[in-house]
Design an enzyme around this catalytic site. Structure first.
Site, PDB file in Angstrom:
ATOM      1  N   LEU A 147       0.828  -1.213   0.000  1.00 32.42           N
ATOM      2  CA  LEU A 147       0.000   0.000   0.000  1.00 32.42           C
ATOM      3  C   LEU A 147       0.867   1.270   0.000  1.00 32.42           C
ATOM      4  O   LEU A 147       0.410   2.349   0.338  1.00 32.42           O
ATOM      5  CB  LEU A 147      -0.960  -0.014   1.207  1.00 32.42           C
ATOM      6  CG  LEU A 147      -1.895  -1.240   1.234  1.00 32.42           C
ATOM      7  CD1 LEU A 147      -2.705  -1.278   2.527  1.00 32.42           C
ATOM      8  CD2 LEU A 147      -2.845  -1.252   0.026  1.00 32.42           C
ATOM      9  N   SER A 148       2.133   1.101  -0.374  1.00 32.94           N
ATOM     10  CA  SER A 148       3.051   2.239  -0.600  1.00 32.94           C
ATOM     11  C   SER A 148       3.387   3.046   0.639  1.00 32.94           C
ATOM     12  O   SER A 148       3.403   4.280   0.597  1.00 32.94           O
ATOM     13  CB  SER A 148       2.503   3.173  -1.684  1.00 32.94           C
ATOM     14  OG  SER A 148       2.443   2.504  -2.886  1.00 32.94           O
TER      15      SER A 148
ATOM     16  N   ASP B  45       3.806   4.724  -7.419  1.00 29.91           N
ATOM     17  CA  ASP B  45       3.444   4.965  -6.021  1.00 29.91           C
ATOM     18  C   ASP B  45       3.703   6.411  -5.606  1.00 29.91           C
ATOM     19  O   ASP B  45       2.882   7.035  -4.932  1.00 29.91           O
ATOM     20  CB  ASP B  45       4.220   4.013  -5.110  1.00 29.91           C
ATOM     21  CG  ASP B  45       4.010   2.559  -5.503  1.00 29.91           C
ATOM     22  OD1 ASP B  45       3.067   2.283  -6.269  1.00 29.91           O
ATOM     23  OD2 ASP B  45       4.787   1.714  -5.042  1.00 29.91           O
TER      24      ASP B  45
HETATM   25  C1  GLA Z   1       5.316  -1.605  -6.573  1.00 29.77           C
HETATM   26  C2  GLA Z   1       6.217  -0.557  -7.236  1.00 29.77           C
HETATM   27  C3  GLA Z   1       5.465   0.164  -8.338  1.00 29.77           C
HETATM   28  C4  GLA Z   1       4.799  -0.792  -9.295  1.00 29.77           C
HETATM   29  C5  GLA Z   1       4.012  -1.867  -8.529  1.00 29.77           C
HETATM   30  C6  GLA Z   1       3.466  -2.920  -9.448  1.00 29.77           C
HETATM   31  O1  GLA Z   1       4.295  -0.978  -5.874  1.00 29.77           O
HETATM   32  O2  GLA Z   1       6.671   0.372  -6.286  1.00 29.77           O
HETATM   33  O3  GLA Z   1       6.346   1.039  -9.016  1.00 29.77           O
HETATM   34  O4  GLA Z   1       5.727  -1.362 -10.181  1.00 29.77           O
HETATM   35  O5  GLA Z   1       4.810  -2.494  -7.545  1.00 29.77           O
HETATM   36  O6  GLA Z   1       2.480  -2.400 -10.257  1.00 29.77           O
END
Ligand code: GLA
Length: 384
Positions: A125-126, A172
């Site tokens: 979830l970043s 993200d």
């Molecule tokens: C992670 C990475 C993103 C993207 C996703 C997959 O969240 O940080 O840059 O590549 O995976 O979509």
């Protein structure tokens, strides 16, 4: 933890009021997975979960960092000693942003920072992008750098790629920096052009659930990098800059040219069909056919599971259980190998679906998942 608590935490630590308080959200990706480092399309939206930072400037080349979420005292770093991949702890994210800003020639002379985050970590979830973007925005404001949101996102991605050492794409950080409340962000990751797509599921009697499987993922682990390298190999074999350049109606011809390289064939097929799914989902949302995006999400999961091969038994169980229980669509979200799945459902089905997912996890002997509703929330902002 609220902004007021973070402000008070700063005062307790550093003995003075911060110059300001900023927040930046985590994100959930509706559709468009592993397309960003292929110059393709994504459609994330911001979560209500945020990283919050209280920050003041310093002019003596010192960076002091503290997090309410981590045991330990204040980390004190010298700006001129910051060097890529020398730090394996959480401080690499904020320090990496300071490094990236300075390396790009921006006059950042030091800062005192106190942070707290409500974004679940390792859940896809970043949480790391939220940490990066909140620091970038705070320093941009305080040092009056005048950078645009997309520029902040690029610098944060550089911090993550070079300083932290995780080979992630731009989705993200751009989501955290650029999303708007009540909207999903349709982003072209090649030129970062954007369109805010209104998304009010509640008004149409639907909900989007996030199911955090509690299986921790890590991007520096190697599997993410292997997929990325495989995609780059595919682009090179096909003679294009990025897989984004293979049109959907040219997919069969492209695959035929790849001969019997089964692994590259599967990666290319996922990326090209996923870009098409994003465009299809945008078209459906724009024509008011919101329920129909459910099938697009589900098709995206099958592609990530069977072609890109980054799902896991817990994610598949969420998707299978949700679909068997009448969900409109479901898929894993984020980088994969654990983390979270999303479920699009009628509001009236949410309770039953949540119970059946929890009970399927119990039967399988998996850790109880964390289920919450995701509502498109605001991007990064100055809180006070
Ligand atoms: C992670 C990475 C993103 C993207 C996703 C997959 O969240 O940080 O840059 O590549 O995976 O979509």
């Amino acid at each position: 933890m609220g902004a007021q608590q973070v402000r008070q935490g700063f005062v307790d630590l550093y003995g003075a009021e911060p110059e300001g308080v900023w927040s930046a959200p985590g994100r959930v990706n509706l559709i468009g997975e592993h397309t960003d480092y292929n110059d393709g399309f994504v459609m994330p939206f911001a979560l209500p979960h945020v990283a919050t930072a209280a920050v003041s400037r310093r002019d003596d080349g010192v960076l002091r960092l503290h997090s309410a979420d981590v045991e330990g005292g204040v980390a004190e770093l010298r700006l001129d000693a910051l060097a890529p991949q020398t730090d394996r702890s959480w401080t690499a994210y904020p320090a990496g942003v300071v490094w990236a800003l300075r390396e790009a020639g921006h006059a950042v002379t030091g800062a005192d920072i106190h942070l707290a985050s409500t974004v679940p970590t390792g859940a896809g979830l970043s949480s790391s992008a939220a940490l990066e973007v909140v620091i970038a925005l705070a320093l941009d404001d305080l040092f009056e750098l005048g950078l645009k949101r997309w520029q902040l996102a690029r610098l944060c991605q550089r911090a993550e790629n070079v300083y932290v050492g995780a080979p992630t794409g731009i989705m993200d950080q751009t989501a955290s920096a650029c999303c708007e409340r009540g909207h999903a962000l349709f982003l072209d990751t090649r030129d970062l052009s954007q369109k805010q797509i209104p998304l009010d599921l509640a008004a149409e009697g639907m909900r989007l659930l996030v199911v955090d499987t509690q299986v921790k993922h890590a991007h520096s682990d190697g599997e993410y990098g292997k997929r990325r390298a495989g995609c780059e190999k595919g682009a090179a074999l096909l003679g294009v800059d990025a897989l984004r350049d293979i049109p959907y109606d040219g997919l069969d011809a492209a695959l035929a040219r790849l001969g019997d390289d089964d692994e590259v064939i599967r990666l290319v097929r996922h990326v090209v069909t996923e870009d098409q799914r994003v465009e299809h989902a945008v078209a459906l949302l724009e024509s008011g056919e919101t329920r129909a995006i459910g099938q697009v999400l589900t098709a995206g999961h099958a592609s990530l599971r069977d072609d890109f091969r980054i799902s896991c038994p817990e994610l598949d169980l969420v998707v299978d259980t949700a679909l068997a229980g009448g969900a409109l669509g479901a898929r894993m979200t984020g980088g994969g190998f654990g983390g979270s799945a999303i479920v699009l459902a009628e509001a009236s089905d949410v309770e039953t679906l949540t119970k059946s997912i929890e009970s399927a996890f119990a039967t399988a002997g998996f850790t109880t998942p964390r289920v919450f509703e995701a509502v498109p929330s605001a991007g990064a902002l100055r809180v006070s």
